[in-house]
Motif scaffolding. Structure first.
Motif, PDB file in Angstrom:
ATOM      1  N   LYS A 122       0.717  -1.097  -0.269  1.00  0.00           N
ATOM      2  CA  LYS A 122      -0.050  -0.089  -0.018  1.00  0.00           C
ATOM      3  C   LYS A 122       0.898   1.210   0.044  1.00  0.00           C
ATOM      4  CE  LYS A 122      -4.203   1.806   2.489  1.00  0.00           C
ATOM      5  NZ  LYS A 122      -4.868   1.621   1.259  1.00  0.00           N
ATOM      6  N   LEU A 123       0.775   2.084  -0.918  1.00  0.00           N
ATOM      7  CA  LEU A 123       1.629   3.465  -1.313  1.00  0.00           C
ATOM      8  C   LEU A 123       0.793   4.311  -0.418  1.00  0.00           C
ATOM      9  CD1 LEU A 123       2.914   2.890  -4.955  1.00  0.00           C
ATOM     10  CD2 LEU A 123       3.994   2.134  -2.749  1.00  0.00           C
ATOM     11  N   THR A 124      -0.526   4.610  -0.932  1.00  0.00           N
ATOM     12  CA  THR A 124      -1.208   5.735  -0.205  1.00  0.00           C
ATOM     13  C   THR A 124      -2.657   5.259  -0.054  1.00  0.00           C
ATOM     14  OG1 THR A 124      -2.109   6.691  -2.274  1.00  0.00           O
ATOM     15  CG2 THR A 124       0.119   7.413  -1.869  1.00  0.00           C
ATOM     16  N   ASN A 125      -3.461   6.154   0.582  1.00  0.00           N
ATOM     17  CA  ASN A 125      -4.687   5.761   0.850  1.00  0.00           C
ATOM     18  C   ASN A 125      -5.483   5.211  -0.275  1.00  0.00           C
ATOM     19  OD1 ASN A 125      -4.606   6.201   3.598  1.00  0.00           O
ATOM     20  ND2 ASN A 125      -5.320   8.366   3.298  1.00  0.00           N
ATOM     21  N   PHE A 126      -4.995   5.619  -1.534  1.00  0.00           N
ATOM     22  CA  PHE A 126      -5.676   5.362  -2.910  1.00  0.00           C
ATOM     23  C   PHE A 126      -4.875   4.798  -4.129  1.00  0.00           C
ATOM     24  CE2 PHE A 126      -6.710   9.640  -1.281  1.00  0.00           C
ATOM     25  CZ  PHE A 126      -7.929   9.644  -0.926  1.00  0.00           C
ATOM     26  N   GLU A 127      -3.815   4.137  -3.516  1.00  0.00           N
ATOM     27  CA  GLU A 127      -2.904   3.398  -4.410  1.00  0.00           C
ATOM     28  C   GLU A 127      -1.935   2.145  -3.972  1.00  0.00           C
ATOM     29  OE1 GLU A 127      -1.373   6.489  -8.026  1.00  0.00           O
ATOM     30  OE2 GLU A 127       0.096   6.238  -6.195  1.00  0.00           O
ATOM     31  N   THR A 128      -2.155   1.098  -4.413  1.00  0.00           N
ATOM     32  CA  THR A 128      -1.331  -0.176  -3.954  1.00  0.00           C
ATOM     33  C   THR A 128      -0.582  -0.574  -5.310  1.00  0.00           C
ATOM     34  OG1 THR A 128      -3.014  -0.876  -2.466  1.00  0.00           O
ATOM     35  CG2 THR A 128      -1.652  -2.368  -3.116  1.00  0.00           C
ATOM     36  N   LEU A 129       0.672  -0.871  -4.973  1.00  0.00           N
ATOM     37  CA  LEU A 129       1.367  -1.336  -5.695  1.00  0.00           C
ATOM     38  C   LEU A 129       1.617  -3.044  -5.718  1.00  0.00           C
ATOM     39  CD1 LEU A 129       4.087  -1.122  -7.745  1.00  0.00           C
ATOM     40  CD2 LEU A 129       5.423  -0.966  -5.859  1.00  0.00           C
ATOM     41  N   TYR A 130       1.290  -3.464  -6.900  1.00  0.00           N
ATOM     42  CA  TYR A 130       1.002  -5.056  -7.086  1.00  0.00           C
ATOM     43  C   TYR A 130       2.343  -5.537  -8.031  1.00  0.00           C
ATOM     44  CZ  TYR A 130      -3.608  -4.207  -5.556  1.00  0.00           C
ATOM     45  OH  TYR A 130      -4.772  -4.058  -4.658  1.00  0.00           O
ATOM     46  N   ALA A 131       3.241  -6.417  -7.528  1.00  0.00           N
ATOM     47  CA  ALA A 131       4.206  -6.838  -8.220  1.00  0.00           C
ATOM     48  C   ALA A 131       4.288  -8.523  -8.114  1.00  0.00           C
ATOM     49  CB  ALA A 131       5.497  -6.624  -7.623  1.00  0.00           C
ATOM     50  N   LEU A 132       5.067  -9.055  -9.426  1.00  0.00           N
ATOM     51  CA  LEU A 132       5.037 -10.399  -9.636  1.00  0.00           C
ATOM     52  C   LEU A 132       6.136 -10.836 -10.449  1.00  0.00           C
ATOM     53  CD1 LEU A 132       2.003 -13.207 -10.104  1.00  0.00           C
ATOM     54  CD2 LEU A 132       4.047 -13.067 -11.854  1.00  0.00           C
ATOM     55  N   VAL A 133       6.782 -11.793 -10.033  1.00  0.00           N
ATOM     56  CA  VAL A 133       7.996 -12.520 -10.908  1.00  0.00           C
ATOM     57  C   VAL A 133       7.816 -13.931 -10.970  1.00  0.00           C
ATOM     58  CG1 VAL A 133       9.615 -10.801 -10.362  1.00  0.00           C
ATOM     59  CG2 VAL A 133       9.556 -12.803  -9.213  1.00  0.00           C
ATOM     60  N   GLN A 134       8.213 -14.408 -12.149  1.00  0.00           N
ATOM     61  CA  GLN A 134       8.240 -16.012 -12.406  1.00  0.00           C
ATOM     62  C   GLN A 134       9.396 -16.235 -13.156  1.00  0.00           C
ATOM     63  OE1 GLN A 134       4.467 -18.103 -12.637  1.00  0.00           O
ATOM     64  NE2 GLN A 134       5.601 -19.892 -12.804  1.00  0.00           N
ATOM     65  N   CYS A 135      10.128 -17.311 -13.026  1.00  0.00           N
ATOM     66  CA  CYS A 135      11.012 -18.024 -13.734  1.00  0.00           C
ATOM     67  C   CYS A 135      10.333 -19.340 -14.273  1.00  0.00           C
ATOM     68  CB  CYS A 135      12.486 -18.348 -12.894  1.00  0.00           C
ATOM     69  SG  CYS A 135      13.211 -16.972 -12.443  1.00  0.00           S
TER      70      CYS A 135
END
Length: 260
Positions: A177-190
């Motif tokens: 969660k970055l702010t009350n309005f923004e969330t960062l989603y991240a994914l990696v896969q090999c």
């Protein structure tokens, strides 16, 4: 027996998969074959064999078919957060589309959001392959690059360490969660044929694109044949936790030249 596998392939490829996005393909122009060659028939047999294994519940398959110089090697893998049914649907469509989009190439790769499939005359298993590199970035930029890039680095350090663990299946994902309005989603896969060291090498090279082509973008995807990295400001991996995806915006594409 060959005719049996051809029939299996035709039946299974008649199923249409409703993907969340259009596939991204790479048809190696240096590997053109005739449609009547033994190699083409071996590709059909290989794809039928791969689909049969996914029908049995596999989510990652390495396979080969043929003899000597006519041997074709194939790999298929679903994203680690996908259900077995959705995995099967995605692989079935990938096998169908790779033959449609790359009908005369012995070396072909196809990426969906949820799965990846490739075939080649080269025995590529276990080797880090970052060619071709296909990059997508959102054309919208973040409003606070300093804060965003710091959090981006932190979350990828975290999920990279997950992905290289043997028990992870090459997958790492998280959200912040970055702010009350923004969330960062991240994914990696090999791809699961890689060793932990090779997985880490592939991910490190992919993530370098964040500072170049994807600098300050609110979303980026890097597609390599051995690994995949992505971040967004909307949920794109499972479970979605009941959140609705916001407007995804517009993306530009870049093909990275051969590093070899």
């Amino acid at each position: 027996m060959a005719s049996f596998f051809h029939i299996v392939l035709l039946l299974l490829l008649s199923i249409t998969y409703s993907s969340a996005d259009n596939p991204t393909e790479y048809c190696n122009p240096n590997t053109v074959i005739s449609s009547s060659s033994q190699i083409s028939a071996n590709i059909d047999h290989l794809l039928a064999d791969i689909i049969t294994k996914f029908l049995q519940g596999d989510t990652f398959v390495e396979a080969s078919y043929g003899n000597n110089k006519d041997t074709i090697y194939g790999l298929a893998q679903c994203r680690g957060d996908l259900s077995s049914k959705d995995c099967l649907d995605c692989i079935q469509d990938a096998a169908k589309q790779v033959r449609k989009l790359c009908p005369t190439q012995s070396d072909a790769r196809i990426w969906y959001d949820y799965c990846f499939l490739r075939h080649s005359q080269d025995k590529f298993f276990g080797n880090v392959d970052t060619f071709p590199g296909i990059l997508y970035k959102n054309t919208e930029n973040v409003t606070n690059p300093v804060m965003f890039n710091k959090e981006l680095g932190n979350i990828f350090d975290k999920i990279d360490s997950k992905a290289v663990k043997p028990s992870s299946g090459g997958l790492g994902k998280d959200q912040k969660k970055l702010t009350n309005f923004e969330t960062l989603y991240a994914l990696v896969q090999c791809t699961r044929d890689l060793s932990p060291l090779s997985c880490g090498q592939c991910l490190a090279q992919a993530i370098q694109n964040f500072e170049g082509f994807c600098s300050n973008s609110i979303g980026c995807r890097v597609l390599y044949s051995s690994c995949y990295v992505r971040y967004e400001l909307y949920p794109f991996f499972f479970p979605l936790e009941g959140q609705n995806s916001k407007n995804k915006g517009h993306y530009t594409r870049k093909l990275v030249p051969n590093h070899h």
